[in-house]
Design an enzyme around this catalytic site. Structure first.
Site, PDB file in Angstrom:
ATOM      1  N   SER A 120      -6.929 -12.622 -16.949  1.00 51.47           N
ATOM      2  CA  SER A 120      -8.104 -13.263 -16.179  1.00 51.47           C
ATOM      3  C   SER A 120      -8.243 -12.356 -14.784  1.00 51.47           C
ATOM      4  CB  SER A 120      -7.754 -14.599 -15.744  1.00 51.47           C
ATOM      5  OG  SER A 120      -7.848 -15.346 -16.931  1.00 51.47           O
ATOM      6  N   HIS A 141     -11.884  -9.344 -21.670  1.00 51.41           N
ATOM      7  CA  HIS A 141     -11.911 -10.865 -21.054  1.00 51.41           C
ATOM      8  C   HIS A 141     -12.863 -11.634 -21.665  1.00 51.41           C
ATOM      9  CE1 HIS A 141     -12.082 -13.612 -17.355  1.00 51.41           C
ATOM     10  NE2 HIS A 141     -10.819 -13.983 -18.150  1.00 51.41           N
ATOM     11  N   GLU A 153     -16.101  -9.687 -20.272  1.00 55.18           N
ATOM     12  CA  GLU A 153     -16.052  -8.850 -19.234  1.00 55.18           C
ATOM     13  C   GLU A 153     -15.139  -7.551 -19.829  1.00 55.18           C
ATOM     14  OE1 GLU A 153     -16.446 -11.047 -14.888  1.00 55.18           O
ATOM     15  OE2 GLU A 153     -14.397 -10.995 -16.069  1.00 55.18           O
ATOM     16  N   ASN A 191     -14.264 -14.705 -12.068  1.00 53.18           N
ATOM     17  CA  ASN A 191     -13.245 -15.323 -11.533  1.00 53.18           C
ATOM     18  C   ASN A 191     -12.906 -14.981  -9.993  1.00 53.18           C
ATOM     19  OD1 ASN A 191     -12.431 -16.866 -13.688  1.00 53.18           O
ATOM     20  ND2 ASN A 191     -11.146 -15.406 -14.357  1.00 53.18           N
TER      21      ASN A 191
HETATM   22  N1  NAD Z   1      -7.427 -20.729 -20.068  1.00 54.59           N
HETATM   23  C1  NAD Z   1      -8.767 -19.898 -19.742  1.00 54.59           C
HETATM   24  O1  NAD Z   1      -9.475 -20.520 -19.391  1.00 54.59           O
HETATM   25  C2  NAD Z   1      -8.649 -18.420 -19.818  1.00 54.59           C
HETATM   26  C3  NAD Z   1      -9.979 -17.760 -20.010  1.00 54.59           C
HETATM   27  C4  NAD Z   1      -9.964 -16.143 -20.045  1.00 54.59           C
HETATM   28  C5  NAD Z   1      -8.727 -15.653 -20.049  1.00 54.59           C
HETATM   29  N2  NAD Z   1      -7.369 -16.427 -19.947  1.00 54.59           N
HETATM   30  C6  NAD Z   1      -6.378 -15.543 -20.012  1.00 54.59           C
HETATM   31  O2  NAD Z   1      -5.819 -15.638 -21.482  1.00 54.59           O
HETATM   32  C7  NAD Z   1      -4.256 -15.552 -21.322  1.00 54.59           C
HETATM   33  C8  NAD Z   1      -3.701 -16.726 -22.185  1.00 54.59           C
HETATM   34  O3  NAD Z   1      -4.266 -17.820 -21.424  1.00 54.59           O
HETATM   35  P1  NAD Z   1      -4.248 -19.043 -22.449  1.00 54.59           P
HETATM   36  O4  NAD Z   1      -5.319 -20.076 -21.484  1.00 54.59           O
HETATM   37  O5  NAD Z   1      -4.392 -19.013 -23.588  1.00 54.59           O
HETATM   38  O6  NAD Z   1      -2.702 -19.873 -22.220  1.00 54.59           O
HETATM   39  P2  NAD Z   1      -1.972 -21.032 -22.703  1.00 54.59           P
HETATM   40  O7  NAD Z   1      -0.897 -21.497 -21.758  1.00 54.59           O
HETATM   41  O8  NAD Z   1      -2.751 -21.773 -23.704  1.00 54.59           O
HETATM   42  O9  NAD Z   1      -0.997 -19.750 -23.965  1.00 54.59           O
HETATM   43  C9  NAD Z   1      -0.186 -19.036 -23.404  1.00 54.59           C
HETATM   44  C10 NAD Z   1       0.481 -18.161 -24.846  1.00 54.59           C
HETATM   45  O10 NAD Z   1       1.365 -17.442 -24.205  1.00 54.59           O
HETATM   46  C11 NAD Z   1       2.498 -17.618 -24.953  1.00 54.59           C
HETATM   47  N3  NAD Z   1       3.792 -17.135 -23.996  1.00 54.59           N
HETATM   48  C12 NAD Z   1       4.397 -17.871 -22.986  1.00 54.59           C
HETATM   49  N4  NAD Z   1       5.317 -17.146 -22.522  1.00 54.59           N
HETATM   50  C13 NAD Z   1       5.378 -16.017 -23.080  1.00 54.59           C
HETATM   51  C14 NAD Z   1       6.359 -14.656 -23.221  1.00 54.59           C
HETATM   52  N5  NAD Z   1       7.138 -14.640 -22.402  1.00 54.59           N
HETATM   53  N6  NAD Z   1       6.016 -13.918 -24.159  1.00 54.59           N
HETATM   54  C15 NAD Z   1       5.083 -13.880 -24.874  1.00 54.59           C
HETATM   55  N7  NAD Z   1       4.500 -15.069 -25.037  1.00 54.59           N
HETATM   56  C16 NAD Z   1       4.385 -15.846 -24.142  1.00 54.59           C
HETATM   57  C17 NAD Z   1       2.563 -18.870 -25.222  1.00 54.59           C
HETATM   58  O11 NAD Z   1       3.407 -19.292 -26.521  1.00 54.59           O
HETATM   59  C18 NAD Z   1       1.208 -19.193 -25.460  1.00 54.59           C
HETATM   60  O12 NAD Z   1       0.748 -18.750 -27.016  1.00 54.59           O
HETATM   61  C19 NAD Z   1      -3.918 -15.352 -19.902  1.00 54.59           C
HETATM   62  O13 NAD Z   1      -3.746 -14.220 -19.648  1.00 54.59           O
HETATM   63  C20 NAD Z   1      -5.172 -15.884 -19.334  1.00 54.59           C
HETATM   64  O14 NAD Z   1      -5.325 -15.486 -17.780  1.00 54.59           O
HETATM   65  C21 NAD Z   1      -7.543 -17.571 -20.030  1.00 54.59           C
END
Ligand code: NAD
Length: 283
Positions: A120, A141, A153, A191
């Site tokens: 993000s 993204h 994005e 963001n």
């Molecule tokens: N939540 C949102 O609204 C959103 C929107 C767009 C982008 N993102 C981005 O997407 C990515 C994931 O976010 P999310 O919301 O799915 O998070 P989440 O907390 O739901 O999932 C995170 C994932 O990462 C894994 N993980 C945690 N520590 C780890 C490690 N050390 N090694 C490998 N895997 C590991 C977890 O097991 C899980 O599968 C981030 O970069 C976030 O910024 C999130």
């Protein structure tokens, strides 16, 4: 432009599941990699649950459900994504974790594979530079929930080739999204503009100006937003939100990006929003 047939998704959290569904629905073969096989399989099961509902509502046929599912496979080995044309990393928003993962991917993924991140806010160039193919690293993204949100994005680090960016834009368009290209700056477009607003909504509540319900109602009714700031923070996840604010503050040193104390305390208390069934609201 590189041809994309197979997409590897890393991470089985909120976004990983959404990305896998979008790519499989769009006709790509998808390999989902999670650190545990159980969570990768649970993610595929949750995608199927959504597809079953879509069939019940008449939004998909049973044949489509089966076809989409047949395109998704789950693994707990990074080597499972070795032959993918495009990898989208979507693990926790932590630069050290993502850098380590990209260094590993460099060793495993075929040289022509494009390595993308769904970060993000984090600097994409820092992920590019731990690989030997910085020209084939970019950001793709998606927004949450990925199947429903129209925008993608495409982030261009200064190291990326035109071909990589064109391929990423083409992939996002093939997924039915509106794709915009943006430079590699913390927060990109959405963001960088959204998070000062969310942060200041919590500050306003901390100052006692209005209740969170009133602030949410005001921003929905007054700005025609589909949800208020507290409901949106719960949807994004408060841990991810703090990580985004920290990355924005690190880059710009703007006080509007300094996460307000309540957000950090809620993360410390494990109240991360919808994913823990408790955040500003209870689910
Ligand atoms: N939540 C949102 O609204 C959103 C929107 C767009 C982008 N993102 C981005 O997407 C990515 C994931 O976010 P999310 O919301 O799915 O998070 P989440 O907390 O739901 O999932 C995170 C994932 O990462 C894994 N993980 C945690 N520590 C780890 C490690 N050390 N090694 C490998 N895997 C590991 C977890 O097991 C899980 O599968 C981030 O970069 C976030 O910024 C999130």
């Amino acid at each position: 432009m590189a041809a994309i047939h197979t997409v590897g998704i890393l991470g089985s959290g909120i976004m990983g599941a959404g990305l896998a569904e979008v790519a499989a629905r769009s006709g790509y073969d998808v390999v989902v990699r999670s650190r545990s096989k159980a969570s990768a399989e649970a993610m595929v099961a949750s995608i199927d649950k959504g597809l079953v509902k879509a069939v019940e509502r008449g939004k998909a046929t049973e044949e489509e459900r089966k076809e989409i599912l047949s395109r998704i496979s789950a693994t707990d080995h990074l080597s499972g994504v070795a032959d993918c044309d495009l990898i989208i990393e979507s693990v926790v928003e932590d630069l050290a974790v993502k850098r380590a993962l990209f260094a590993e991917l460099e060793q495993i993924v075929k040289p022509s594979g494009i390595l993308a991140t769904n970060t993000s806010t984090l600097p994409v160039v820092e992920l590019a530079m731990v690989t030997d193919r910085p020209d084939r690293v970019c950001g793709i993204h998606f927004f949450n929930p990925a199947p429903a949100m129209k925008l993608v994005e495409v982030i261009r680090p200064i190291t990326a080739s035109d071909e990589t960016i064109a391929t990423a834009l083409e992939f996002a368009t093939a997924c039915g999204k509106d794709a915009v290209e943006v430079k590699d700056r913390a927060g990109f477009i959405v963001n960088a503009l959204l998070f000062p607003y969310l942060n200041n909504a919590v500050r306003m509540w901390e100052q006692g100006t209005a209740s969170m319900e009133s602030i949410d109602t005001a921003m929905k009714g007054g700005c025609n937003f589909p949800m208020g700031p507290f409901a949106l923070l719960d949807l994004v996840g408060l841990d991810t939100s703090v990580a985004i604010l920290d990355a924005l503050y690190d880059e710009f040193r703007d006080p509007n990006y300094a996460a307000v104390p309540t957000l950090r305390r809620m993360v410390a208390a494990g109240r991360l929003g919808r994913k823990t069934k408790s955040g500003f609201y209870t689910y």
